[in-house]
Design a protein around this motif. Structure first.
Motif, PDB file in Angstrom:
ATOM      1  N   ILE A 338       0.793  -1.065  -0.194  1.00 10.75           N
ATOM      2  CA  ILE A 338       0.078   0.103   0.004  1.00 10.75           C
ATOM      3  C   ILE A 338       0.859   1.388   0.204  1.00 10.75           C
ATOM      4  N   GLY A 339       0.569   2.252  -0.932  1.00 13.27           N
ATOM      5  CA  GLY A 339       1.322   3.364  -0.881  1.00 13.27           C
ATOM      6  C   GLY A 339       0.842   4.573   0.210  1.00 13.27           C
ATOM      7  N   LEU A 340       1.673   5.657   0.010  1.00 15.59           N
ATOM      8  CA  LEU A 340       1.262   6.542   0.928  1.00 15.59           C
ATOM      9  C   LEU A 340       0.182   7.498   0.437  1.00 15.59           C
ATOM     10  N   TYR A 341      -0.196   7.640  -0.709  1.00 19.40           N
ATOM     11  CA  TYR A 341      -1.030   8.410  -1.652  1.00 19.40           C
ATOM     12  C   TYR A 341      -2.416   7.519  -1.943  1.00 19.40           C
ATOM     13  N   ALA A 342      -3.534   7.991  -1.628  1.00 22.58           N
ATOM     14  CA  ALA A 342      -4.627   7.633  -1.881  1.00 22.58           C
ATOM     15  C   ALA A 342      -5.260   8.065  -3.286  1.00 22.58           C
ATOM     16  N   GLY A 343      -4.410   8.606  -4.181  1.00 19.76           N
ATOM     17  CA  GLY A 343      -4.773   9.223  -5.399  1.00 19.76           C
ATOM     18  C   GLY A 343      -3.931  10.220  -5.842  1.00 19.76           C
ATOM     19  N   PHE A 344      -4.041  10.562  -7.261  1.00 23.33           N
ATOM     20  CA  PHE A 344      -3.215  11.653  -7.757  1.00 23.33           C
ATOM     21  C   PHE A 344      -3.884  12.991  -8.126  1.00 23.33           C
ATOM     22  N   PRO A 345      -3.724  14.050  -7.901  1.00 24.06           N
ATOM     23  CA  PRO A 345      -4.194  15.249  -8.511  1.00 24.06           C
ATOM     24  C   PRO A 345      -4.195  15.242 -10.144  1.00 24.06           C
ATOM     25  N   THR A 346      -5.333  15.649 -10.715  1.00 25.28           N
ATOM     26  CA  THR A 346      -5.089  16.013 -12.047  1.00 25.28           C
ATOM     27  C   THR A 346      -4.194  16.746 -12.591  1.00 25.28           C
ATOM     28  N   GLU A 347      -3.182  16.352 -13.518  1.00 25.57           N
ATOM     29  CA  GLU A 347      -2.396  17.270 -14.005  1.00 25.57           C
ATOM     30  C   GLU A 347      -2.869  18.467 -14.945  1.00 25.57           C
ATOM     31  N   VAL A 348      -2.437  19.678 -14.670  1.00 28.40           N
ATOM     32  CA  VAL A 348      -2.926  20.953 -15.589  1.00 28.40           C
ATOM     33  C   VAL A 348      -1.900  21.288 -16.394  1.00 28.40           C
ATOM     34  N   VAL A 349      -0.744  20.822 -16.467  1.00 30.42           N
ATOM     35  CA  VAL A 349       0.401  21.406 -17.574  1.00 30.42           C
ATOM     36  C   VAL A 349       0.427  20.651 -18.729  1.00 30.42           C
ATOM     37  N   ASP A 350       0.919  20.976 -19.643  1.00 36.43           N
ATOM     38  CA  ASP A 350       1.237  20.478 -21.303  1.00 36.43           C
ATOM     39  C   ASP A 350       1.613  18.831 -20.843  1.00 36.43           C
TER      40      ASP A 350
END
Length: 767
Positions: A338-350
């Protein structure tokens, strides 16, 4: 003769002045005239050279000097006005042959059939540049790893007796509700069908059969409404930070981190490769291009270090390889960790600046940490990286699982040192397509990115705003992408403009609040003169003397190393390291105390003992602390802060003052939680207050609203640093961390004619 008597009587003196006033005035006037004549004679006389006749003589002499025809033949004037008659010399200069190097073309018009190629030299490698650091402390969206972590710290834990009482109360309410539904529906449920009795204990989890330790049961973390109904909040509070897609299995974890972002100058590096290899021997366009494989990060704790210390003398320490850090943060689907993150924020860069290996351990740009109730914009963007311009696809994608090969013991070696086929990460257009490889690579001029082997860029959803995002599932399943508009799928990697940089994003979660850190990084590049196994190397005769000597030393060193245990192949060093980048700015990890300025009340006059005294201005301030025991932000509003006021406030749930009742916005579910009591300690002091003065209205009618100047506060924090807080800038923070106040109901007027109503209007003085 008798001596005249002098009398100082008041009446006689007045009579004397009245009789002799003309004589007194005459004496004064005569004295002033004498003084004027004397001052006139004492003034200096006019110089002889400034007399009228002297000025006329000077004018005549100047005119004669100008009209003199021999004046231009003087020694001081003639050399400057004599022209140079060197016509023969100038014609000779024009007829000289031109330098062909000054008019050389980059691309020759007629290339020779057998051009003269130069030996292969080692290219100059450029270090990452434009490092920025973003320290953050706050609640991080994570998964519980133990049963003790599956407890909500914002709610008190219930005893067995309380749990049984809640079950009994729920049974009574369910029976009462069922009887009411039967009466309304004629003995049937609301759907027209008899309801089935649910098995198991009321309020128990269907999976474990036990009552959840979280308030509201297993269907909502921290409340019955869950994340779907964060009512009673400002919109800025409901959408702040990462929004978990699965609130039931998400917890808020106390994490302090520093996110490092840097740029790899891929365009500049490609130009260097073209300069060194395009006109060299044994040129291969697929191999002789910069392919970035991995990178390393060093950190220096500079809390107690002199700021003037040179970069090389700082106490640098090597951080773990980013590929290992990625698995610790995102989880390893192959091993089920199990990782520390419960998800990833959506990227907004190119997307082209993120690389084709994004969301894989080999990626240079790790996802931003999914902080709850924090502004993620600074963690997602770099000032020199453009934002995603369009939304090319709405497809949902699934990230393929990558299988990293055995990690070598050498920390400077790549995470996947050898491959059976040349499809390594970053090798475009090569056949085979080993794990983690991709088709087109990062070579400038190649538009398609993605495809090829496993580990390519998956489709991403969840919108192009920070806050939504991709949810990492429990280990064993594929990552699920958040739905919604603004996502981009595999087709989103297509780009017509080659990226100028490659983004590096690395998050260090092993930092302590109050400490100061500096970072630097370097990148691992594939060696074109000594490539990996499976890639055709250049001949030894094509190498320059310096490159041949370096390759020979590498082969001698590799021969002394043991063979790879997994493949049985000989050890081979096929990478180069760029120089270390310049150290990043100092990143000071905050403690979590923040102060924001509100409305300022103008100075009022107070009357003390019949004296008007100017009162000190007062301001509304908001003190927010990140409670590590609650893993949430606790706000406290101070309504009457003045100069010298220390912004510490004690909150009590039983207080009569509603501003003193601690109300916390749950970081996961966004519901409002009332605490019993909490002491907010910022140790920040109000140094000065400005603003609040009334602005002269343009509309002078009685209905015009009175406007005041924007309030400002000078705050000195616990460390002695000064901060200027502005009411206009901090109004957004008030809406993010506070709950809207309940409006008091207005008193209804009695509609009674006997009560003194005439024509629908109340009488003066009536209630």
């Amino acid at each position: 003769m008798k001596k005249p008597k002098i009398s100082l009587d008041k009446d006689k003196l007045q009579q004397l002045f009245l009789l002799h006033i003309e004589k007194i005035l005459l004496v004064i006037v005569v004295g002033l005239m004498v003084l004027l004549v004397y001052r006139g004679f004492s003034l200096p006389h006019l110089e002889p050279s400034l007399s009228p006749q002297a000025l006329i003589d000077k004018t005549r002499g100047a005119k004669q000097y100008i009209d003199d025809p021999n004046r231009w033949t003087e020694v001081s004037v003639l050399p400057d006005r004599q022209p140079d008659f060197s016509i023969v010399k100038q014609v000779g200069d024009v007829q000289k042959p031109s330098d062909p190097m000054a008019y050389m073309l980059v691309n020759t018009w007629s290339r020779p059939d057998f051009p003269k190629l130069s030996p292969r030299e080692d290219p100059t490698l450029f270090a990452p540049e434009k490092l920025i650091v973003r320290p953050v402390i706050g609640p991080l969206a994570s998964y519980p790893r133990t049963e003790s972590e599956n407890v909500d710290p914002l709610f008190p834990q219930k005893t067995e007796e309380q749990i049984r009482a809640d079950r009994k109360k729920k049974e009574i309410e369910d029976k009462k509700k069922k009887k009411e539904e039967e009466k309304l529906a004629g003995g049937e449920g609301a759907t027209g069908r008899p309801e089935r009795k649910k098995k198991g204990k009321p309020g128990a989890s269907e999976e474990s059969g036990e009552t959840s330790t979280r308030r509201g049961g297993p269907m909502a973390y921290g409340g019955e409404n869950g994340a779907a109904n964060p009512g009673g909040l400002y919109p800025e509070a409901a959408g702040l930070g990462y929004l978990p897609q699965n609130a039931e299995q998400t917890i808020a974890r106390d994490v302090a981190s520093v996110t490092l972002m840097a740029l790899v100058p891929i365009q500049r590096q490609t130009e260097e490769y073209d300069k060194k290899f395009t006109e060299s021997l044994d040129y291969d366009p697929r191999r002789d291009a910069p392919y970035y494989m991995e990178y390393r990060v060093q950190r220096a704790d500079v809390t107690d270090v002199d700021p003037a210390t040179e970069a090389d003398k700082l106490p640098w320490e090597n951080l773990p390889a980013p590929a290992r850090v990625f698995l610790e943060l995102a989880g390893d689907q192959n091993t089920g960790a199990i990782g520390l993150y419960a998800g990833f924020p959506t990227e907004v860069v190119d997307p082209s600046y993120l690389g084709a290996n994004y969301l894989s351990p080999e990626s240079l740009a790790h996802p931003a940490p999914p902080y709850l109730s924090r502004n993620l914009w600074d963690l997602l963007t770099h000032p020199d990286v453009p934002l995603a311009a369009v939304n090319p696809a709405y497809a949902e994608g699934v990230a393929s699982a990558t299988k990293p090969a055995g990690t070598p013991s050498d920390d400077d070696a790549p995470s996947s040192p050898t491959f059976g086929a040349p499809g390594m990460p970053g090798m475009p257009g090569m056949p085979g397509g080993g794990e983690g490889g991709y088709g087109s690579g990062m070579r400038l001029g190649m538009n398609r990115m993605g495809g090829g082997g496993e580990g390519g860029m998956p489709g991403m959803g969840g919108g192009m705003r920070p806050g939504g995002g991709m949810t990492m599932p429990r280990p064993g399943g594929a990552p699920m992408m958040g739905g919604g508009e603004g996502g981009y799928g595999a087709a989103g990697m297509a780009t017509s403009t080659p990226p100028k940089y490659q983004l590096i994003r690395f998050t260090d979660v092993n930092v302590k609040p109050g400490r100061k850190y500096r970072y630097r990084t370097r990148v691992m590049v594939h060696d074109p003169n000594h490539p990996m196994l499976g890639v055709t190397p250049p001949t030894n005769a094509s190498l320059a003397e310096t490159a041949r000597k370096r390759v020979k030393e590498i082969d001698t060193s590799d021969a002394a190393r043991p063979k790879d245990k997994q493949t049985g192949l000989a050890y081979r060093t096929y990478w180069l390291w760029t120089p270390w980048s310049e150290p990043s700015p100092i990143a000071e990890v905050p403690h979590g105390e923040r102060v924001f300025a509100g409305k300022v009340t103008q100075r009022m006059l107070m009357r003390l003992k019949n004296v008007d005294v100017t009162d000190e201005p007062a301001a509304t301030a908001l003190a927010v602390v990140f409670a590590q025991d609650k893993v949430a932000d606790v706000p406290g509003e101070i309504a009457n802060a003045r100069r010298g006021y220390v912004l510490n406030v004690a909150l009590d749930g039983k207080s009569v003052d509603k501003d003193k009742i601690p109300k916390v916005i749950h970081p996961v579910t966004k519901e409002v939680v009332d605490l019993d009591k909490y002491n907010i300690v910022t140790n920040a002091m109000v140094a000065d207050i400005m603003g609040g003065e009334q602005i002269r209205p343009i509309v002078t009618t009685t209905a015009s609203q009175t406007l005041t100047n924007i309030g400002e506060m000078l705050i000195m924090d616990a460390n002695g640093k000064l901060h200027v807080q502005n009411e206009a800038d901090d109004i957004l923070q008030f809406r993010r961390y506070t709950v809207p106040k309940e409006e008091k109901p207005k008193k209804k007027e009695k509609d009674d004619t006997a009560g003194g109503l005439e024509g629908g209007r109340p009488r003066r003085g009536s209630d």
